[in-house]
Design a protein around this motif. Structure first.
Motif, PDB file in Angstrom:
ATOM      1  N   ARG A  59       1.496  -1.331  -0.063  1.00 12.13           N
ATOM      2  CA  ARG A  59       0.018  -0.198  -0.477  1.00 12.13           C
ATOM      3  C   ARG A  59       1.253   1.181   0.036  1.00 12.13           C
ATOM      4  N   GLU A  60       1.100   2.509  -1.015  1.00 14.12           N
ATOM      5  CA  GLU A  60       1.338   3.473  -0.913  1.00 14.12           C
ATOM      6  C   GLU A  60       0.347   4.845   0.226  1.00 14.12           C
ATOM      7  N   ILE A  61       1.071   5.076   0.667  1.00 17.25           N
ATOM      8  CA  ILE A  61       1.443   6.219   1.014  1.00 17.25           C
ATOM      9  C   ILE A  61       2.020   6.999   0.873  1.00 17.25           C
ATOM     10  N   ASP A  62       1.561   8.595   1.000  1.00 12.82           N
ATOM     11  CA  ASP A  62       2.631   9.625   1.160  1.00 12.82           C
ATOM     12  C   ASP A  62       3.138  10.276   1.837  1.00 12.82           C
ATOM     13  N   TYR A  63       4.586  10.593   2.358  1.00 12.48           N
ATOM     14  CA  TYR A  63       4.975  11.106   3.439  1.00 12.48           C
ATOM     15  C   TYR A  63       4.615  12.412   4.399  1.00 12.48           C
ATOM     16  N   LEU A  64       3.553  12.828   3.939  1.00  3.97           N
ATOM     17  CA  LEU A  64       2.899  13.857   4.819  1.00  3.97           C
ATOM     18  C   LEU A  64       2.480  13.342   5.266  1.00  3.97           C
ATOM     19  N   GLU A  65       1.535  11.956   5.068  1.00  4.48           N
ATOM     20  CA  GLU A  65       0.647  11.408   5.641  1.00  4.48           C
ATOM     21  C   GLU A  65       1.140  10.753   7.232  1.00  4.48           C
ATOM     22  N   ILE A  66       2.251  10.677   7.195  1.00  9.27           N
ATOM     23  CA  ILE A  66       3.522   9.964   7.964  1.00  9.27           C
ATOM     24  C   ILE A  66       3.784  11.445   8.975  1.00  9.27           C
ATOM     25  N   LEU A  67       4.207  11.944   8.287  1.00  4.29           N
ATOM     26  CA  LEU A  67       3.965  14.019   9.270  1.00  4.29           C
ATOM     27  C   LEU A  67       3.285  14.120   9.908  1.00  4.29           C
ATOM     28  N   ASP A  68       2.508  14.076   9.346  1.00  4.18           N
ATOM     29  CA  ASP A  68       0.349  14.278   9.559  1.00  4.18           C
ATOM     30  C   ASP A  68       0.396  13.056  10.913  1.00  4.18           C
ATOM     31  N   ALA A  69       0.662  12.639  10.987  1.00  3.03           N
ATOM     32  CA  ALA A  69      -0.183  11.187  11.944  1.00  3.03           C
ATOM     33  C   ALA A  69       0.138  11.404  13.621  1.00  3.03           C
ATOM     34  N   PRO A  70      -0.825  11.760  14.153  1.00  2.00           N
ATOM     35  CA  PRO A  70      -0.650  12.226  15.474  1.00  2.00           C
ATOM     36  C   PRO A  70      -0.123  10.526  16.075  1.00  2.00           C
ATOM     37  N   ASP A  71      -0.746   8.986  15.781  1.00  2.00           N
ATOM     38  CA  ASP A  71       0.599   8.741  16.518  1.00  2.00           C
ATOM     39  C   ASP A  71       0.415   7.033  15.116  1.00  2.00           C
ATOM     40  N   SER A  72       0.920   6.255  15.819  1.00  2.00           N
ATOM     41  CA  SER A  72       1.244   5.108  14.964  1.00  2.00           C
ATOM     42  C   SER A  72      -0.347   4.548  14.443  1.00  2.00           C
ATOM     43  N   ALA A  73      -0.965   3.932  15.397  1.00  2.00           N
ATOM     44  CA  ALA A  73      -2.610   3.115  15.181  1.00  2.00           C
ATOM     45  C   ALA A  73      -3.343   4.404  13.947  1.00  2.00           C
ATOM     46  N   THR A  74      -2.582   5.926  14.388  1.00  2.00           N
ATOM     47  CA  THR A  74      -3.541   7.212  12.898  1.00  2.00           C
ATOM     48  C   THR A  74      -2.989   6.718  11.526  1.00  2.00           C
ATOM     49  N   LEU A  75      -1.249   6.220  12.041  1.00  2.00           N
ATOM     50  CA  LEU A  75      -1.152   5.715  10.286  1.00  2.00           C
ATOM     51  C   LEU A  75      -1.282   4.704  10.040  1.00  2.00           C
ATOM     52  N   ALA A  76      -1.749   3.273  11.175  1.00  2.00           N
ATOM     53  CA  ALA A  76      -2.015   2.323  10.144  1.00  2.00           C
ATOM     54  C   ALA A  76      -3.147   2.225   9.583  1.00  2.00           C
ATOM     55  N   ARG A  77      -4.205   3.463  10.226  1.00  2.00           N
ATOM     56  CA  ARG A  77      -6.444   2.989   9.856  1.00  2.00           C
ATOM     57  C   ARG A  77      -5.793   3.788   8.627  1.00  2.00           C
ATOM     58  N   ILE A  78      -4.623   4.714   7.872  1.00  2.00           N
ATOM     59  CA  ILE A  78      -4.238   5.758   6.946  1.00  2.00           C
ATOM     60  C   ILE A  78      -4.109   4.793   6.287  1.00  2.00           C
ATOM     61  N   VAL A  79      -3.141   2.962   6.385  1.00  2.00           N
ATOM     62  CA  VAL A  79      -2.618   2.329   5.398  1.00  2.00           C
ATOM     63  C   VAL A  79      -3.523   1.832   5.107  1.00  2.00           C
ATOM     64  N   LEU A  80      -4.742   1.148   5.924  1.00  2.00           N
ATOM     65  CA  LEU A  80      -6.046   0.046   5.891  1.00  2.00           C
ATOM     66  C   LEU A  80      -6.609   1.293   4.607  1.00  2.00           C
ATOM     67  N   ALA A  81      -6.665   2.527   4.894  1.00  2.00           N
ATOM     68  CA  ALA A  81      -7.713   2.993   4.070  1.00  2.00           C
ATOM     69  C   ALA A  81      -6.965   3.204   2.343  1.00  2.00           C
ATOM     70  N   ALA A  82      -5.796   3.312   2.550  1.00  2.00           N
ATOM     71  CA  ALA A  82      -4.989   3.702   0.912  1.00  2.00           C
ATOM     72  C   ALA A  82      -5.278   2.636  -0.133  1.00  2.00           C
ATOM     73  N   ASP A  83      -5.719   1.190   0.202  1.00  2.00           N
ATOM     74  CA  ASP A  83      -6.303   0.360  -0.693  1.00  2.00           C
ATOM     75  C   ASP A  83      -7.764   1.112  -1.209  1.00  2.00           C
ATOM     76  N   ARG A  84      -8.566   1.699  -0.614  1.00  2.00           N
ATOM     77  CA  ARG A  84     -10.031   1.657  -0.350  1.00  2.00           C
ATOM     78  C   ARG A  84     -10.372   2.809  -1.376  1.00  2.00           C
ATOM     79  N   ASP A  85      -9.037   4.052  -1.141  1.00  2.00           N
ATOM     80  CA  ASP A  85      -8.930   4.785  -2.048  1.00  2.00           C
ATOM     81  C   ASP A  85      -8.973   5.019  -3.644  1.00  2.00           C
ATOM     82  N   ARG A  86      -8.468   4.010  -4.267  1.00  2.00           N
ATOM     83  CA  ARG A  86      -8.034   3.411  -5.153  1.00  2.00           C
ATOM     84  C   ARG A  86      -9.073   2.857  -6.285  1.00  2.00           C
TER      85      ARG A  86
END
Length: 86
Positions: A59-86
């Motif tokens: 799954r591709e995520i933008d590095y800016l999403e990593i910098l903006d994520a308030p914690d690892s759990a939020t980043l995990a949700r972003i990663v899971l959503a990455a497939d759904r956004d395509r």
């Protein structure tokens, strides 16, 4: 119900994997409940983490999403959503 169990297992697996990558990039003492930058991360480290996330999940995520994520759990949700956004 089986679908919910499967989704829950995927979420836990992804969250665990992101936590491990978070600590791999930021150091073993990194706090998964604090933001990437608060843990001493920078844009280069975020790019490295995005690359490792892609290598381990496909799954591709933008590095800016990593910098903006308030914690690892939020980043995990972003990663899971990455497939759904395509």
């Amino acid at each position: 119900m089986s679908e919910n169990v499967t989704e829950g297992a995927e979420e836990r697996k992804t969250a665990s994997g992101i936590d491990a990558l978070w600590k791999e990039i930021l150091g073993g003492d990194a706090d998964v409940e604090s933001g990437f930058i608060a843990n001493g991360g920078d844009s280069l480290m975020a790019v490295l983490l995005a690359d490792r996330v892609f290598a381990s999940t496909g799954r591709e995520i933008d590095y800016l999403e990593i910098l903006d994520a308030p914690d690892s759990a939020t980043l995990a949700r972003i990663v899971l959503a990455a497939d759904r956004d395509r």
